[in-house]
Design a protein around this motif. Structure first.
Motif, short mmCIF file in Angstrom:
data_model
loop_
_atom_site.label_atom_id
_atom_site.label_comp_id
_atom_site.label_asym_id
_atom_site.label_seq_id
_atom_site.Cartn_x
_atom_site.Cartn_y
_atom_site.Cartn_z
N ILE A 138 -0.70 -12.77 -12.81
CA ILE A 138 -0.35 -11.73 -11.84
C ILE A 138 -0.73 -10.35 -12.39
O ILE A 138 -1.22 -9.49 -11.65
N SER A 139 -0.56 -10.17 -13.70
CA SER A 139 -0.89 -8.86 -14.27
C SER A 139 -2.38 -8.57 -14.13
O SER A 139 -2.78 -7.41 -13.98
N GLU A 193 -2.85 -7.34 -10.64
CA GLU A 193 -2.26 -6.03 -10.40
C GLU A 193 -3.06 -4.92 -11.07
O GLU A 193 -3.24 -3.85 -10.48
N ASN A 194 -3.47 -5.13 -12.31
CA ASN A 194 -4.16 -4.07 -13.03
C ASN A 194 -4.79 -4.65 -14.29
O ASN A 194 -4.14 -4.80 -15.32
N ASP A 231 5.27 -4.96 0.32
CA ASP A 231 5.10 -4.12 -0.87
C ASP A 231 4.32 -4.89 -1.92
O ASP A 231 4.86 -5.38 -2.90
N ASN A 232 3.01 -5.01 -1.68
CA ASN A 232 2.18 -5.85 -2.53
C ASN A 232 0.77 -5.30 -2.54
O ASN A 232 0.35 -4.70 -1.55
N VAL A 233 0.08 -5.51 -3.63
CA VAL A 233 -1.32 -5.08 -3.70
C VAL A 233 -2.11 -5.68 -2.53
O VAL A 233 -2.94 -5.03 -1.91
N GLY A 272 -0.80 -2.12 0.19
CA GLY A 272 0.42 -1.31 0.23
C GLY A 272 0.41 -0.12 -0.69
O GLY A 272 1.40 0.56 -0.85
N LYS A 273 -0.71 0.14 -1.32
CA LYS A 273 -0.76 1.19 -2.32
C LYS A 273 -0.33 2.54 -1.75
O LYS A 273 0.49 3.24 -2.32
N ALA A 313 3.39 2.91 -1.17
CA ALA A 313 4.19 3.11 -2.37
C ALA A 313 4.07 4.55 -2.86
O ALA A 313 5.05 5.15 -3.25
N LYS A 330 6.16 6.83 -0.81
CA LYS A 330 7.57 6.69 -1.16
C LYS A 330 7.87 7.45 -2.44
O LYS A 330 8.87 8.12 -2.55
#
Lengths: 336, 260
Positions: free
Chosen positions: A195-196, A199-200, A313-315, A319-320, A323, A326
Motif C-alpha cells: 500500500i505504501s 500511496e507514495n 478518502d483514497n488516492v 481524493g487528493k 484532502a 480540508k
C-alpha cells in the motif's frame, strides 16, 4: 455519512452477518435452482477470486496491470495439459497451476519493475496476448485452435465433482480461502509495504522499503490466484481453447475491479456480483449489453471513480484535492 | 566523537550546471548540523545525493565509515540514514499511526509465508511494529492524532508526522529538509525544543533551514553553501560574522561602491 453508517452496522453485527452469509452460501445450491442458475453462481464465485487477485496488484500496490487473463490462461492450460496427459490429481495440480502462473508473473514483472502507469499497463497487455498466442500456436503442447478436451474432473476418493452444484463448492472454497489469506496479508507488514508503494513510492523507498521486491511479490501473489482459478475452470468446463483468454476477458475482469472498488477486499466481490448479474439481466438485448458496460464504466469513472465500495478518502478516488481543501480549512481554524 | 556522515568532494552536474561542487564535510556523532545558503545554493541537491535519490557525478559519501556512494535510497535508509522532504511526502490517505508503522518496515522481516500462517515471526513483528509506532508517536507528542488521516492534519503537524515516521526507523542520522518551513513562530519554537530534546537523547541531526534564528539557536555546527560551493563552515558565531557569508546573503555594500 451513509458509508460510515454501513461501516458501523458492519462492526456491530459482523459475526452475525458473516454466519448468515456463510449459511446462505452453503445452502444456495441445495434450494433447487436450475443448473443454468447454479452456473451463474459459479461464475460469480470464480470472478470474485479473479477480480480480487487483480485488485491485489491494481488496487493495493497501484500497478495498473491489464494482463490478468494471461495468468488465468497459464493456470487453465497447466491443469488441462498435465491432467489429460499424465493423469495427475486435480488437488496436486491446483497449487502447481498457481505456482506456474506466479512464475510467468515473475517473468512479466521483472522488465516492468522500473516502469510506471501506462508503460506497465501496455507491457502486461502485451504479455497477456503473447501467452494467448503461444497457447494458440504451440499445437503439439496445447492442441492449438482445437484446444484441449475431456479434461478429467476432480474427485475426492470415489466422490466425483461432476455437476455445477458440486463445482460451486470448489469455487466457493477457493474464493473464501483467497479472501481469508488476502485479508491476513493486507493487514501485515507485507500488505502495508504494498500500500505504501501505491500511496507514495518515493517515501516508501526512503523508509527502506525494497519496492522492487515488494512489487514482484505482489504481482506473483495476484498471478498465483489467477492460476488457481484457471485450474478450477478447466475441469469445470472440460474443454478449453485459447479464445477464452482473450484481452476481452482481461478487461472483463478489470471492469469488475473498477466497478466494485479498487483497493478494498469487498469491492471485487461486489463487482463480480454486479457485472455477472448484469450480464444475465441484459442477456435479452444480446451484444448491446457491451454498450451498457461501456456506459456504466464511464458513469462510474465520472461519479464514483473509487468504485461502489471504495472509500472517498483514497488516492484511487482522486481524493487528493478534497484532502488538501480540508487541510486548509483545518489549519485556518487553528490559526484563529 | 566518531564520524556519522562524511562527504568527500561531492559534485553533481545537471547538464552544464554544477549544482553541487566539491563539498567536503563531516557530521560527528551528537551534532545538530545545519546547512544554510541562499535559494538554489544546492542544499536539497546535497541531501538527495546523501540519501541516494540522485547519483553523484564525483566524490564519495560515507555513513559511519561505510561507503554509501550511489547506493539506492532504500539501502541507504536501511543502513541508518533517514530523511524528510522539503515538500512533505506523507502517505496522505493513511492514519498517522499507519504512517509511522511503515517506518518500522525495515526493522521487521516477516515474509508472505509468515503473514499467511501467522507464524511466530509475524506475531513478534506486529507486536514490535505497534509498540514502536505508539512509542514514537508519544515521543513526538502526536498520540492524540494516531487515528487521524495524515492528509487532513495542519501543515505543522504533518511535518512532525514525517519526522516521527523517520524516527521509527531508528536512524543513526536524521536528515531534515526545511523542517520549519511554513510554520509560525510558536510552532517553530516548539520544533526547536523538540529537536534539542531529540539531540539530548543522542540523535544526530543534519538539517537544512532558511530560518536564521532557528538555525543559530539550535545548531552547533553550520555549513554555508552558495552556488553549490561550501563558502564557510563552523560554529554559529563564526558563520554569522564571516564576511563571505554576509556577501552571499546581502551582497557587497552597493551604495558605498557607487559613491567610491
Amino acid at each position: 455519512m451513509t458509508m460510515q453508517k454501513v461501516k458501523q452496522m458492519w462492526a456491530r453485527y459482523r459475526v452475525f452477518l458473516l454466519i448468515a452469509a456463510a449459511v446462505i452460501l452453503i445452502v444456495l445450491p441445495l434450494l433447487g435452482f436450475k443448473n443454468s442458475t447454479i452456473r451463474i453462481f459459479c461464475r460469480i464465485l470464480m470472478y470474485t477470486t479473479l477480480a480480487g487477485s487483480l485488485n491485489i496488484t491494481n488496487g493495493y500496490s497501484g500497478q495498473m496491470s491489464l494482463g490478468h487473463a494471461g495468468f488465468f490462461c497459464v493456470g487453465a492450460y497447466t491443469m488441462a495439459i498435465l491432467a489429460t496427459r499424465f493423469g495427475i490429481s486435480f488437488w496436486l495440480l491446483m497449487p502447481l497451476a498457481g505456482i506456474a502462473a506466479a512464475l510467468i508473473g515473475l517473468v512479466v514483472a521483472v522488465p516492468t519493475l522500473r516502469m510506471k502507469g501506462l508503460y506497465l499497463s501496455i507491457i502486461t497487455l502485451g504479455a497477456s496476448e503473447v501467452i494467448r498466442i503461444i497457447a494458440l500456436n504451440w499445437q503439439s503442447l496445447t492442441g492449438g485452435s482445437f484446444g484441449i478436451k475431456d479434461i478429467p474432473r476432480p474427485a475426492i476418493l470415489s466422490f466425483e465433482v461432476d455437476s455445477p452444484s458440486k463445482f460451486y463448492y470448489v469455487f466457493l472454497a477457493v474464493a473464501v480461502l483467497f479472501l481469508f489469506v488476502s485479508r491476513r496479508v493486507l493487514n501485515s507488514r507485507v500488505g502495508r509495504g504494498w500500500i505504501s508503494i501505491r500511496e507514495n513510492e518515493l517515501a516508501a523507498k526512503s523508509l527502506g522499503i525494497q519496492t522492487s521486491s515488494a512489487k514482484l511479490t505482489n504481482f506473483m501473489y495476484g498471478a498465483f490466484w489467477a492460476g488457481i482459478c484457471g485450474a478450477v475452470y478447466a475441469p469445470y468446463v472440460q474443454y478449453i481453447d485459447s479464445a477464452v483468454f482473450s484481452l476481452d476477458e482481461g478487461f472483463n475482469i478489470l471492469s469488475m475491479v473498477i466497478i466494485g472498488g479498487q483497493g478494498t477486499l469487498v469491492g471485487p466481490v461486489v463487482g463480480a456480483v454486479v457485472v455477472n448479474g448484469l450480464t444475465e439481466v441484459l442477456r435479452p438485448i444480446g451484444e448491446w449489453r457491451f454498450v451498457m458496460y461501456g456506459a456504466l464504466i464511464i458513469v462510474m469513472m465520472w461519479l464514483r471513480p473509487q468504485g461502489l465500495m471504495g472509500a472517498s478518502d483514497n488516492v484511487l478516488a482522486g481524493g487528493k484535492i478534497k484532502a488538501v481543501k480540508k487541510t486548509r480549512r483545518l489549519s485556518a481554524g487553528v490559526q484563529k | 566523537m566518531s564520524d556519522i556522515l562524511r562527504a568527500e568532494g561531492v559534485c553533481r552536474d545537471f547538464g552544464g550546471l554544477r549544482a553541487v561542487s566539491d563539498v567536503t564535510m563531516t557530521v560527528h556523532s551528537g551534532d545538530i548540523f545545519g546547512i544554510i545558503g541562499p535559494n538554489g545554493a544546492g542544499k536539497t541537491t546535497f541531501f538527495n545525493l546523501c540519501s541516494g535519490i540522485y547519483k553523484l557525478t564525483e566524490g564519495r559519501v560515507f555513513l559511519c565509515d561505510k561507503e554509501i556512494t550511489n547506493l539506492r535510497p532504500e539501502v541507504i535508509s536501511r543502513l541508518g540514514l533517514s530523511r524528510t522532504f522539503q515538500s512533505t511526502q506523507l502517505f496522505q490517505f493513511m492514519s498517522v499511526l499507519e504512517n509511522v508503522k511503515i517506518g518500522c518496515h525495515a526493522a521487521t522481516k516477516s515474509r508472505l509465508v509468515d503473514v499467511i500462517l501467522h507464524t511466530k515471526t509475524y506475531r513478534e513483528d506486529e507486536e514490535y511494529t505497534t509498540q514502536k509506532a505508539l512509542e514514537t508517536l508519544q515521543r513526538v507528542g502526536l498520540s492524540q492524532y494516531a487515528d487521524t488521516m495524515a492528509g487532513n492534519l495542519p501543515y505543522g503537524i504533518q511535518r512532525r508526522v514525517e519526522i516521527a515516521r523517520s524516527l521509527a526507523t531508528d536512524p543513526k542520522i536524521l536528515l531534515l529538509d526545511e523542517p520549519a518551513a511554513g510554520m509560525n513562530r510558536l510552532e517553530t519554537d516548539a520544533l526547536q525544543d523538540f529537536l534539542k530534546q531529540l539531540n539530548a537523547d543522542g540523535q544526530t541531526i543534519l538539517l537544512i533551514e532558511h530560518d536564521m534564528k532557528f538555525v543559530m539557536n539550535s545548531c552547533n555546527q553550520i555549513m554555508v553553501l552558495n552556488f553549490g560551493r561550501k563558502i564557510c563552515e563552523g560554529s554559529p558565531q563564526k558563520v554569522s560574522s564571516d564576511s563571505e557569508v554576509q556577501t552571499a546573503y546581502f551582497g557587497k555594500g552597493g551604495i558605498n561602491h557607487a559613491q567610491n
